[in-house]
Design a protein around this motif. Sequence first.
Motif, PDB file in Angstrom:
ATOM      1  N   ILE A  51       0.844  -1.190   0.000  1.00 55.68           N
ATOM      2  CA  ILE A  51       0.000   0.000   0.000  1.00 55.68           C
ATOM      3  C   ILE A  51       0.879   1.238   0.000  1.00 55.68           C
ATOM      4  O   ILE A  51       2.040   1.194   0.394  1.00 55.68           O
ATOM      5  N   GLY A  52       0.324   2.339  -0.474  1.00 56.44           N
ATOM      6  CA  GLY A  52       1.041   3.605  -0.478  1.00 56.44           C
ATOM      7  C   GLY A  52       1.742   3.880  -1.788  1.00 56.44           C
ATOM      8  O   GLY A  52       1.615   3.135  -2.763  1.00 56.44           O
ATOM      9  N   GLU A  53       2.466   4.994  -1.779  1.00 54.49           N
ATOM     10  CA  GLU A  53       3.179   5.426  -2.976  1.00 54.49           C
ATOM     11  C   GLU A  53       4.559   5.921  -2.584  1.00 54.49           C
ATOM     12  O   GLU A  53       4.756   6.460  -1.492  1.00 54.49           O
ATOM     13  N   HIS A  54       5.505   5.707  -3.472  1.00 56.43           N
ATOM     14  CA  HIS A  54       6.897   6.091  -3.234  1.00 56.43           C
ATOM     15  C   HIS A  54       7.514   6.469  -4.581  1.00 56.43           C
ATOM     16  O   HIS A  54       7.134   5.912  -5.617  1.00 56.43           O
ATOM     17  N   THR A  55       8.483   7.360  -4.552  1.00 52.30           N
ATOM     18  CA  THR A  55       9.236   7.712  -5.750  1.00 52.30           C
ATOM     19  C   THR A  55      10.720   7.601  -5.415  1.00 52.30           C
ATOM     20  O   THR A  55      11.171   8.129  -4.403  1.00 52.30           O
ATOM     21  N   PHE A  56      11.457   6.875  -6.265  1.00 51.51           N
ATOM     22  CA  PHE A  56      12.884   6.674  -6.046  1.00 51.51           C
ATOM     23  C   PHE A  56      13.657   6.924  -7.329  1.00 51.51           C
ATOM     24  O   PHE A  56      13.158   6.695  -8.437  1.00 51.51           O
ATOM     25  N   LYS A  57      14.916   7.324  -7.149  1.00 47.72           N
ATOM     26  CA  LYS A  57      15.824   7.563  -8.267  1.00 47.72           C
ATOM     27  C   LYS A  57      16.285   6.228  -8.850  1.00 47.72           C
ATOM     28  O   LYS A  57      16.535   5.277  -8.113  1.00 47.72           O
ATOM     29  N   VAL A  58      16.415   6.203 -10.159  1.00 50.13           N
ATOM     30  CA  VAL A  58      17.008   5.066 -10.861  1.00 50.13           C
ATOM     31  C   VAL A  58      18.385   5.530 -11.311  1.00 50.13           C
ATOM     32  O   VAL A  58      18.491   6.523 -12.041  1.00 50.13           O
ATOM     33  N   ASP A  59      19.446   4.847 -10.887  1.00 52.14           N
ATOM     34  CA  ASP A  59      20.780   5.320 -11.257  1.00 52.14           C
ATOM     35  C   ASP A  59      21.121   4.909 -12.688  1.00 52.14           C
ATOM     36  O   ASP A  59      20.338   4.227 -13.366  1.00 52.14           O
ATOM     37  N   GLY A  60      22.275   5.326 -13.152  1.00 54.44           N
ATOM     38  CA  GLY A  60      22.696   5.085 -14.531  1.00 54.44           C
ATOM     39  C   GLY A  60      22.824   3.621 -14.899  1.00 54.44           C
ATOM     40  O   GLY A  60      22.749   3.265 -16.071  1.00 54.44           O
ATOM     41  N   LYS A  61      23.025   2.762 -13.901  1.00 50.55           N
ATOM     42  CA  LYS A  61      23.122   1.321 -14.154  1.00 50.55           C
ATOM     43  C   LYS A  61      21.776   0.635 -14.039  1.00 50.55           C
ATOM     44  O   LYS A  61      21.682  -0.588 -14.137  1.00 50.55           O
ATOM     45  N   GLY A  62      20.713   1.408 -13.770  1.00 48.08           N
ATOM     46  CA  GLY A  62      19.375   0.832 -13.659  1.00 48.08           C
ATOM     47  C   GLY A  62      19.028   0.349 -12.270  1.00 48.08           C
ATOM     48  O   GLY A  62      17.986  -0.264 -12.067  1.00 48.08           O
ATOM     49  N   ARG A  63      19.889   0.642 -11.285  1.00 54.07           N
ATOM     50  CA  ARG A  63      19.596   0.209  -9.918  1.00 54.07           C
ATOM     51  C   ARG A  63      18.588   1.166  -9.289  1.00 54.07           C
ATOM     52  O   ARG A  63      18.680   2.380  -9.441  1.00 54.07           O
ATOM     53  N   VAL A  64      17.650   0.554  -8.574  1.00 54.63           N
ATOM     54  CA  VAL A  64      16.628   1.341  -7.882  1.00 54.63           C
ATOM     55  C   VAL A  64      16.320   0.652  -6.557  1.00 54.63           C
ATOM     56  O   VAL A  64      16.321  -0.571  -6.469  1.00 54.63           O
ATOM     57  N   SER A  65      16.107   1.461  -5.531  1.00 53.70           N
ATOM     58  CA  SER A  65      15.749   0.927  -4.223  1.00 53.70           C
ATOM     59  C   SER A  65      14.274   0.582  -4.183  1.00 53.70           C
ATOM     60  O   SER A  65      13.452   1.261  -4.807  1.00 53.70           O
ATOM     61  N   ILE A  66      13.956  -0.443  -3.442  1.00 52.38           N
ATOM     62  CA  ILE A  66      12.565  -0.817  -3.189  1.00 52.38           C
ATOM     63  C   ILE A  66      12.167  -0.150  -1.870  1.00 52.38           C
ATOM     64  O   ILE A  66      12.939  -0.175  -0.912  1.00 52.38           O
ATOM     65  N   PRO A  67      10.991   0.445  -1.790  1.00 49.94           N
ATOM     66  CA  PRO A  67      10.550   1.038  -0.522  1.00 49.94           C
ATOM     67  C   PRO A  67      10.638   0.009   0.612  1.00 49.94           C
ATOM     68  O   PRO A  67      10.335  -1.169   0.423  1.00 49.94           O
ATOM     69  N   ALA A  68      11.041   0.463   1.798  1.00 47.53           N
ATOM     70  CA  ALA A  68      11.270  -0.451   2.930  1.00 47.53           C
ATOM     71  C   ALA A  68      10.044  -1.298   3.250  1.00 47.53           C
ATOM     72  O   ALA A  68      10.170  -2.509   3.487  1.00 47.53           O
ATOM     73  N   ASP A  69       8.846  -0.689   3.241  1.00 49.34           N
ATOM     74  CA  ASP A  69       7.656  -1.489   3.555  1.00 49.34           C
ATOM     75  C   ASP A  69       7.362  -2.499   2.452  1.00 49.34           C
ATOM     76  O   ASP A  69       6.869  -3.595   2.727  1.00 49.34           O
ATOM     77  N   PHE A  70       7.696  -2.196   1.210  1.00 46.82           N
ATOM     78  CA  PHE A  70       7.530  -3.160   0.127  1.00 46.82           C
ATOM     79  C   PHE A  70       8.547  -4.289   0.280  1.00 46.82           C
ATOM     80  O   PHE A  70       8.241  -5.448  -0.001  1.00 46.82           O
ATOM     81  N   ARG A  71       9.778  -3.958   0.712  1.00 49.04           N
ATOM     82  CA  ARG A  71      10.798  -4.990   0.929  1.00 49.04           C
ATOM     83  C   ARG A  71      10.310  -6.001   1.954  1.00 49.04           C
ATOM     84  O   ARG A  71      10.504  -7.203   1.796  1.00 49.04           O
ATOM     85  N   HIS A  72       9.675  -5.503   3.001  1.00 44.34           N
ATOM     86  CA  HIS A  72       9.138  -6.399   4.032  1.00 44.34           C
ATOM     87  C   HIS A  72       8.130  -7.379   3.426  1.00 44.34           C
ATOM     88  O   HIS A  72       8.186  -8.585   3.693  1.00 44.34           O
ATOM     89  N   GLU A  73       7.230  -6.864   2.595  1.00 41.71           N
ATOM     90  CA  GLU A  73       6.219  -7.729   1.962  1.00 41.71           C
ATOM     91  C   GLU A  73       6.869  -8.729   1.007  1.00 41.71           C
ATOM     92  O   GLU A  73       6.446  -9.882   0.934  1.00 41.71           O
ATOM     93  N   LEU A  74       7.899  -8.290   0.276  1.00 36.04           N
ATOM     94  CA  LEU A  74       8.599  -9.205  -0.630  1.00 36.04           C
ATOM     95  C   LEU A  74       9.283 -10.321   0.164  1.00 36.04           C
ATOM     96  O   LEU A  74       9.275 -11.482  -0.255  1.00 36.04           O
ATOM     97  N   THR A  75       9.853  -9.980   1.302  1.00 37.50           N
ATOM     98  CA  THR A  75      10.502 -10.977   2.156  1.00 37.50           C
ATOM     99  C   THR A  75       9.471 -11.976   2.675  1.00 37.50           C
ATOM    100  O   THR A  75       9.704 -13.193   2.651  1.00 37.50           O
ATOM    101  N   GLU A  76       8.332 -11.471   3.109  1.00 36.91           N
ATOM    102  CA  GLU A  76       7.261 -12.349   3.595  1.00 36.91           C
ATOM    103  C   GLU A  76       6.748 -13.259   2.482  1.00 36.91           C
ATOM    104  O   GLU A  76       6.291 -14.369   2.755  1.00 36.91           O
ATOM    105  N   GLY A  77       6.803 -12.796   1.240  1.00 33.70           N
ATOM    106  CA  GLY A  77       6.279 -13.545   0.104  1.00 33.70           C
ATOM    107  C   GLY A  77       7.283 -14.436  -0.589  1.00 33.70           C
ATOM    108  O   GLY A  77       7.042 -14.912  -1.705  1.00 33.70           O
ATOM    109  N   ASP A  78       8.443 -14.665   0.050  1.00 32.93           N
ATOM    110  CA  ASP A  78       9.456 -15.542  -0.536  1.00 32.93           C
ATOM    111  C   ASP A  78      10.036 -16.432   0.553  1.00 32.93           C
ATOM    112  O   ASP A  78      10.798 -15.967   1.398  1.00 32.93           O
ATOM    113  N   PRO A  79       9.686 -17.716   0.564  1.00 34.64           N
ATOM    114  CA  PRO A  79      10.151 -18.598   1.638  1.00 34.64           C
ATOM    115  C   PRO A  79      11.674 -18.701   1.735  1.00 34.64           C
ATOM    116  O   PRO A  79      12.203 -18.967   2.805  1.00 34.64           O
ATOM    117  N   GLN A  80      12.402 -18.473   0.647  1.00 33.77           N
ATOM    118  CA  GLN A  80      13.862 -18.564   0.687  1.00 33.77           C
ATOM    119  C   GLN A  80      14.509 -17.314   1.279  1.00 33.77           C
ATOM    120  O   GLN A  80      15.668 -17.338   1.664  1.00 33.77           O
TER     121      GLN A  80
END
Length: 167
Positions: free
Chosen positions: A6-35
């Motif tokens: 839920i929510g909205e976030h805006t992050f910079k994409v660097d020249g190599k295409g790297r972008v950070s995932i919002p911290a609360d989204f990272r938590h959900e991704l971790t919960e959604g991956d048993p490994q």
Amino acid sequence: MAGMFIGEHTFKVDGKGRVSIPADFRHELTEGDPQAATTGRPRMVIVYGHASQKQLIVYTYEGFRDLAQEIRALPRGSKRRKLMEHLILNMARPTELDNDGRFVLPQMLRDKIALDGMAYFAGKGETFEIWKPETFEGESARLAEEWLAEMGPDADPLSLLDEEEEI
């Protein structure tokens, strides 16, 4: 099973295409991956879809596996199954976060949605979307205008829960 994006976030994409995932989204991704508990690097699946799709749709690893099972449950050879296999399974890209909570968004995907420096993350419940910020603003304004024209300026968005879909 993961919670919700839920929510909205805006992050910079660097020249190599790297972008950070919002911290609360990272938590959900971790919960959604048993490994992820073992590796510390949650996986996710980016569905980029057909040419007219203006956003990238991101699923947790388990969420995408569940979707793939739903597609697999459709009758073999059916038009719906073939379409879903093509637009979702074929046009998906698994990836994982690095130890800093970033991932590389490949050039092909950046080009597809015309990202040029900033990425807008839109929480959509069981998924989240990645947009070019200006594209999202335009789509969001269009949807709001359509809804207000149909429902009136004093309409309660929660009233949509009581309506049958008419598409």
